[in-house]
Motif scaffolding. Structure first.
Motif, PDB file in Angstrom:
ATOM      1  N   LEU A 111      14.289  -1.150  -4.125  1.00 44.46           N
ATOM      2  CA  LEU A 111      13.822   0.232  -3.984  1.00 44.46           C
ATOM      3  C   LEU A 111      12.551   0.292  -3.144  1.00 44.46           C
ATOM      4  O   LEU A 111      12.425   1.122  -2.237  1.00 44.46           O
ATOM      5  CB  LEU A 111      13.557   0.818  -5.370  1.00 44.46           C
ATOM      6  N   ALA A 112      11.599  -0.596  -3.445  1.00 45.83           N
ATOM      7  CA  ALA A 112      10.335  -0.607  -2.705  1.00 45.83           C
ATOM      8  C   ALA A 112      10.551  -0.925  -1.236  1.00 45.83           C
ATOM      9  O   ALA A 112       9.885  -0.363  -0.356  1.00 45.83           O
ATOM     10  CB  ALA A 112       9.382  -1.618  -3.333  1.00 45.83           C
ATOM     11  N   ALA A 113      11.501  -1.811  -0.962  1.00 49.19           N
ATOM     12  CA  ALA A 113      11.790  -2.176   0.426  1.00 49.19           C
ATOM     13  C   ALA A 113      12.460  -1.024   1.172  1.00 49.19           C
ATOM     14  O   ALA A 113      12.225  -0.825   2.369  1.00 49.19           O
ATOM     15  CB  ALA A 113      12.687  -3.411   0.461  1.00 49.19           C
ATOM     16  N   ARG A 114      13.286  -0.249   0.474  1.00 49.31           N
ATOM     17  CA  ARG A 114      13.991   0.871   1.093  1.00 49.31           C
ATOM     18  C   ARG A 114      13.061   2.061   1.383  1.00 49.31           C
ATOM     19  O   ARG A 114      13.284   2.805   2.339  1.00 49.31           O
ATOM     20  CB  ARG A 114      15.126   1.361   0.174  1.00 49.31           C
ATOM     21  N   GLU A 115      12.072   2.261   0.525  1.00 47.66           N
ATOM     22  CA  GLU A 115      11.218   3.448   0.662  1.00 47.66           C
ATOM     23  C   GLU A 115       9.732   3.082   0.665  1.00 47.66           C
ATOM     24  O   GLU A 115       8.980   3.482  -0.224  1.00 47.66           O
ATOM     25  CB  GLU A 115      11.516   4.427  -0.466  1.00 47.66           C
ATOM     26  N   PRO A 116       9.298   2.329   1.659  1.00 43.35           N
ATOM     27  CA  PRO A 116       7.894   1.887   1.691  1.00 43.35           C
ATOM     28  C   PRO A 116       6.889   3.021   1.872  1.00 43.35           C
ATOM     29  O   PRO A 116       5.712   2.865   1.531  1.00 43.35           O
ATOM     30  CB  PRO A 116       7.867   0.930   2.890  1.00 43.35           C
ATOM     31  N   ASN A 117       7.324   4.157   2.397  1.00 42.64           N
ATOM     32  CA  ASN A 117       6.404   5.277   2.598  1.00 42.64           C
ATOM     33  C   ASN A 117       6.106   6.033   1.308  1.00 42.64           C
ATOM     34  O   ASN A 117       5.132   6.780   1.231  1.00 42.64           O
ATOM     35  CB  ASN A 117       6.964   6.249   3.632  1.00 42.64           C
ATOM     36  N   ARG A 118       6.961   5.848   0.301  1.00 40.59           N
ATOM     37  CA  ARG A 118       6.764   6.539  -0.983  1.00 40.59           C
ATOM     38  C   ARG A 118       6.369   5.588  -2.096  1.00 40.59           C
ATOM     39  O   ARG A 118       5.536   5.922  -2.950  1.00 40.59           O
ATOM     40  CB  ARG A 118       8.044   7.294  -1.384  1.00 40.59           C
ATOM     41  N   VAL A 119       6.961   4.413  -2.117  1.00 42.36           N
ATOM     42  CA  VAL A 119       6.767   3.476  -3.225  1.00 42.36           C
ATOM     43  C   VAL A 119       5.620   2.514  -2.921  1.00 42.36           C
ATOM     44  O   VAL A 119       5.640   1.797  -1.920  1.00 42.36           O
ATOM     45  CB  VAL A 119       8.060   2.687  -3.511  1.00 42.36           C
ATOM     46  N   VAL A 120       4.630   2.521  -3.796  1.00 40.60           N
ATOM     47  CA  VAL A 120       3.474   1.640  -3.673  1.00 40.60           C
ATOM     48  C   VAL A 120       3.623   0.510  -4.687  1.00 40.60           C
ATOM     49  O   VAL A 120       3.692   0.759  -5.893  1.00 40.60           O
ATOM     50  CB  VAL A 120       2.158   2.399  -3.943  1.00 40.60           C
TER      51      VAL A 120
END
Length: 211
Positions: free
Chosen positions: A169-178
């Motif tokens: 998930l973090a890899a897919r959405e780096p702009n949202r997931v910190v």
């Protein structure tokens, strides 16, 4: 802003969500703290079924439908009204948990989970998601001596899939997931959360007003 905290069992997300809520209150910034499943009477009843009632075993599909029903009510009656009233909304778990638990580590397609979440939330997404990452061994260590719920009692293979799912998930959405190192001291993690938020233009003014 709509801020969520995610991660595997015992990662510290509930603690960090509570600390952020307390910080906002101290700075006189309107803040609303909630959790999934739960956060209100109907949600807490479903939480009991999903996590604690050992006499009820549900498929991933049935669990997802229950989570979605709670989420629909949660968004319509609590989260969205608070956001519209200029609150900073903090939620302990949200749709990312469904993606990881029922899809990545479960047996449901990513597309079906996305569709149902979109339908139940009206396309609401967090502005920022803090993922507190800990390894399997640390999670199990922290759970020792505690009464475990049904998910916490699942196999080690399932728990390792959960970690891999949140990493994906973090890899897919780096702009949202910190991604935050959940092994760090509680105070250090809290300070990193604050530093990140103070750099967000959507909330920096609120911090200045609070200070």
């Amino acid at each position: 802003m709509f801020i969520t905290f995610e991660g595997v069992e015992a990662c510290g997300k509930s603690t960090q969500a509570s600390l952020l809520h307390k910080y906002f209150q101290e700075k006189q910034i309107k803040s609303f703290l909630t959790r999934e499943p739960g956060g209100f009477a109907f949600g807490e009843k479903i939480r009991e079924i999903l996590l604690h009632d050992r006499n009820i075993e549900l498929s991933h599909k049935s669990a997802l439908l229950l989570f979605s029903a709670v989420r629909s009510e949660h968004c319509a009656k609590y989260i969205l009204p608070k956001l519209q009233d200029d609150y900073q909304v903090i939620c302990d778990r949200f749709i990312d948990s469904s993606m990881v638990y029922q899809s990545f580590a479960g047996d449901l397609s990513r597309e079906s989970v996305i569709w149902l979440n979109t339908f139940s939330t009206g396309s609401l997404m967090p502005d920022v998601t803090f993922y507190l990452r800990i390894d399997f061994e640390e999670s199990q260590k922290r759970l020792q001596g505690q009464e475990k719920d049904k998910i916490e009692l699942a196999s080690s293979e399932y728990h390792r899939k959960l970690i891999a799912g949140f990493d994906d998930l973090a890899a897919r959405e780096p702009n949202r997931v910190v991604v935050l190192d959940g092994h760090l001291p509680v105070v250090e993690i809290h300070q990193r959360v604050l530093r990140f938020l103070k750099n967000k233009k959507e909330i920096s003014l609120k911090f200045k007003e609070g200070n």
